[in-house]
Design a protein around this motif. Structure first.
Motif, PDB file in Angstrom:
ATOM      1  N   LEU A 279       0.813  -1.222   0.000  1.00 53.39           N
ATOM      2  CA  LEU A 279       0.000   0.000   0.000  1.00 53.39           C
ATOM      3  C   LEU A 279       0.850   1.278   0.000  1.00 53.39           C
ATOM      4  O   LEU A 279       0.366   2.343   0.329  1.00 53.39           O
ATOM      5  CB  LEU A 279      -0.970   0.019   1.197  1.00 53.39           C
ATOM      6  CG  LEU A 279      -2.214   0.917   1.064  1.00 53.39           C
ATOM      7  CD1 LEU A 279      -3.166   0.384   0.007  1.00 53.39           C
ATOM      8  CD2 LEU A 279      -2.931   1.089   2.395  1.00 53.39           C
TER       9      LEU A 279
ATOM     10  N   GLN B  85       1.251   1.075  -5.063  1.00 57.63           N
ATOM     11  CA  GLN B  85      -0.033   1.694  -5.412  1.00 57.63           C
ATOM     12  C   GLN B  85      -0.476   1.281  -6.814  1.00 57.63           C
ATOM     13  O   GLN B  85      -1.637   0.928  -7.033  1.00 57.63           O
ATOM     14  CB  GLN B  85       0.099   3.215  -5.331  1.00 57.63           C
ATOM     15  CG  GLN B  85      -1.139   3.954  -5.783  1.00 57.63           C
ATOM     16  CD  GLN B  85      -0.931   5.466  -5.787  1.00 57.63           C
ATOM     17  OE1 GLN B  85      -1.804   6.221  -5.431  1.00 57.63           O
ATOM     18  NE2 GLN B  85       0.249   5.907  -6.200  1.00 57.63           N
TER      19      GLN B  85
ATOM     20  N   HIS C 229      -1.708  -2.367  -6.809  1.00 53.97           N
ATOM     21  CA  HIS C 229      -3.036  -2.494  -6.191  1.00 53.97           C
ATOM     22  C   HIS C 229      -4.133  -1.993  -7.131  1.00 53.97           C
ATOM     23  O   HIS C 229      -5.155  -2.669  -7.334  1.00 53.97           O
ATOM     24  CB  HIS C 229      -3.087  -1.687  -4.886  1.00 53.97           C
ATOM     25  CG  HIS C 229      -2.390  -2.325  -3.724  1.00 53.97           C
ATOM     26  ND1 HIS C 229      -2.645  -3.620  -3.311  1.00 53.97           N
ATOM     27  CD2 HIS C 229      -1.459  -1.832  -2.863  1.00 53.97           C
ATOM     28  CE1 HIS C 229      -1.901  -3.890  -2.256  1.00 53.97           C
ATOM     29  NE2 HIS C 229      -1.171  -2.834  -1.967  1.00 53.97           N
TER      30      HIS C 229
ATOM     31  N   ALA D 175      -3.702  -5.676   0.708  1.00 58.72           N
ATOM     32  CA  ALA D 175      -2.739  -4.700   1.224  1.00 58.72           C
ATOM     33  C   ALA D 175      -2.223  -5.172   2.575  1.00 58.72           C
ATOM     34  O   ALA D 175      -3.002  -5.584   3.436  1.00 58.72           O
ATOM     35  CB  ALA D 175      -3.398  -3.333   1.360  1.00 58.72           C
TER      36      ALA D 175
ATOM     37  N   HIS E  86      -3.785   7.058   1.103  1.00 61.72           N
ATOM     38  CA  HIS E  86      -4.211   5.802   0.500  1.00 61.72           C
ATOM     39  C   HIS E  86      -5.376   5.162   1.246  1.00 61.72           C
ATOM     40  O   HIS E  86      -5.741   4.016   0.976  1.00 61.72           O
ATOM     41  CB  HIS E  86      -3.026   4.825   0.422  1.00 61.72           C
ATOM     42  CG  HIS E  86      -2.063   5.178  -0.660  1.00 61.72           C
ATOM     43  ND1 HIS E  86      -0.895   4.481  -0.907  1.00 61.72           N
ATOM     44  CD2 HIS E  86      -2.081   6.183  -1.584  1.00 61.72           C
ATOM     45  CE1 HIS E  86      -0.247   5.030  -1.919  1.00 61.72           C
ATOM     46  NE2 HIS E  86      -0.954   6.063  -2.341  1.00 61.72           N
TER      47      HIS E  86
ATOM     48  N   LEU F 168      -7.523   1.922  -0.100  1.00 60.42           N
ATOM     49  CA  LEU F 168      -7.773   0.726   0.709  1.00 60.42           C
ATOM     50  C   LEU F 168      -9.265   0.427   0.779  1.00 60.42           C
ATOM     51  O   LEU F 168      -9.682  -0.727   0.620  1.00 60.42           O
ATOM     52  CB  LEU F 168      -7.198   0.923   2.109  1.00 60.42           C
ATOM     53  CG  LEU F 168      -7.365  -0.267   3.067  1.00 60.42           C
ATOM     54  CD1 LEU F 168      -6.632  -1.492   2.534  1.00 60.42           C
ATOM     55  CD2 LEU F 168      -6.860   0.088   4.458  1.00 60.42           C
TER      56      LEU F 168
END
Length: 372
Positions: free
Chosen positions: A154, A160, A163, A173, A187, A191
């Motif tokens: 994360l 980033q 993800h 994460a 972030h 998430l």
């Protein structure tokens, strides 16, 4: 794929006892496991902590997590949608559960089914190049399309990008702080988005824990430990991603590195990994072909509960003195200590356990220990 017997379930009383033990002073994952073997249960281990620490030379009683504190953490976790799971329970990533230093209780938020699927870790530079971000996105997307869950930390940059590119297929994460202390703070929305889409997040830290520099290597071992393989996209010398790659190798995971220009310092670490034997990767199929044979092997959770052996002995004073005398600030192998001490492995491990609970021992990777 990754079949494992995660079918047991702890009672709330057992979960509280385990939570109290792992949240007590000087108790880490390996110490927790030794204590469970030594005493037979977390409840009995809690009763034995003061005596073991005294034998190890503690000058004061170590803090033991109270039942009220543990119950409050369990309730607050559930309110946030976080389950505190043991390695034998569904929702605990299967490969992570096989590690010697697997968290005794892991905070898991998100889709249980996603946590049980095969994972590939993608990590790299926070200050990534445009080409690195593009490649991380492409490979994460392709791995997701092939049925893998992408796991990362994360962080800004490569994490980033990986993800975001795998939200639709499932991404996990790994947090360095508590589930309510997201880092970096910006972030938080990412998430929430990946969890809402069927992904998840894991952390071994308690709620309220703000991540510090020393917490990131601990987090990195979870990233690599939960995965079949680790892919390093960009990494400068002394990058945290190289720590993840080293831990992956120690854990028996496959390590892949993306080659880069020798003129770009962000590629220096990945190019070195390739020189050291990491597999060069230019497309997702390179990874898929390499991990396919691993996935075909049955994955079994090691037995962590007492197996009927007698308790570890209370060492004699001269044995304890001899073992402590072999230790110093320089890390040494536990196997070397056993050999040089001229006594049984059980005695050596008991003395190390006493020292650790007294706050006098530090454990390092690769089975190394040193005095603090």
């Amino acid at each position: 794929m990754d079949a494992i017997n995660n079918t047991k379930s702890l009672t709330d009383a057992d979960r509280i006892a385990r939570l109290r033990l792992i949240r007590s002073e000087n108790v880490g994952p390996r110490t927790f496991r030794s204590l469970l073997r030594h005493f037979g249960s977390a409840r009995k281990a809690l009763e034995g902590l003061p005596d073991l620490a005294r034998r190890g030379g503690a000058t004061r009683a170590g803090r033991i997590c109270s039942e009220d504190e543990a119950q409050a953490e369990l309730d607050a976790s559930r309110d946030l949608g976080v389950a505190l799971l043991a390695p034998e329970e569904p929702g605990y990533p299967p490969r992570l559960a096989t590690l010697d230093d697997a968290p005794p209780l892991l905070g898991v938020r998100g889709e249980v089914e996603t946590m049980m699927r095969p994972m590939i870790a993608i990590v790299g530079s926070r200050n990534a190049s445009a080409a690195g971000l593009k490649f991380a996105s492409a490979i994460a997307h392709d791995l997701g399309e092939a049925g893998f869950v992408v796991i990362s930390g994360l962080a800004r940059g490569i994490d980033q990008a990986a993800h975001r590119a795998s939200i639709a297929s499932g991404t996990v994460a790994v947090l360095a702080g508590g589930h309510d202390r997201i880092y970096p703070p910006e972030h938080d929305e990412l998430l929430a988005e990946l969890i809402a889409a069927g992904g998840g997040a894991i952390s071994e830290m308690p709620l309220g824990h703000v991540p510090r520099a020393r917490d990131f290597p601990r987090r990195n071992r979870l990233i690599s430990g939960a995965a079949l393989a680790v892919v390093v996209v960009e990494a400068a010398h002394r990058s945290g991603s190289l720590i993840t790659a080293r831990m992956a190798a120690e854990q028996g995971r496959e390590v892949f590195a993306v080659p880069g220009s020798p003129l770009d310092p962000r590629a220096a670490g990945t190019n070195d990994l390739i020189k050291q034997g990491a597999m060069l990767v230019t497309e997702a199929s390179d990874i898929i072909q390499a991990v396919q044979p691993i996935m075909e092997r049955p994955l079994r959770l090691p037995v962590r509960e007492p197996d009927g052996r007698p308790l570890l002995p209370d060492p004699e004073a001269d044995e304890r003195e001899r073992i402590v005398g072999l230790l110093g600030p320089t890390p040494v192998s536990i196997d070397d200590v056993i050999r040089l001490a001229g006594t049984s492995p059980a005695v050596v491990r008991t003395v190390l356990l006493e020292l650790e609970l007294a706050g006098r021992l530090e454990r390092h990777g690769g089975g190394l220990v040193s005095l603090t």
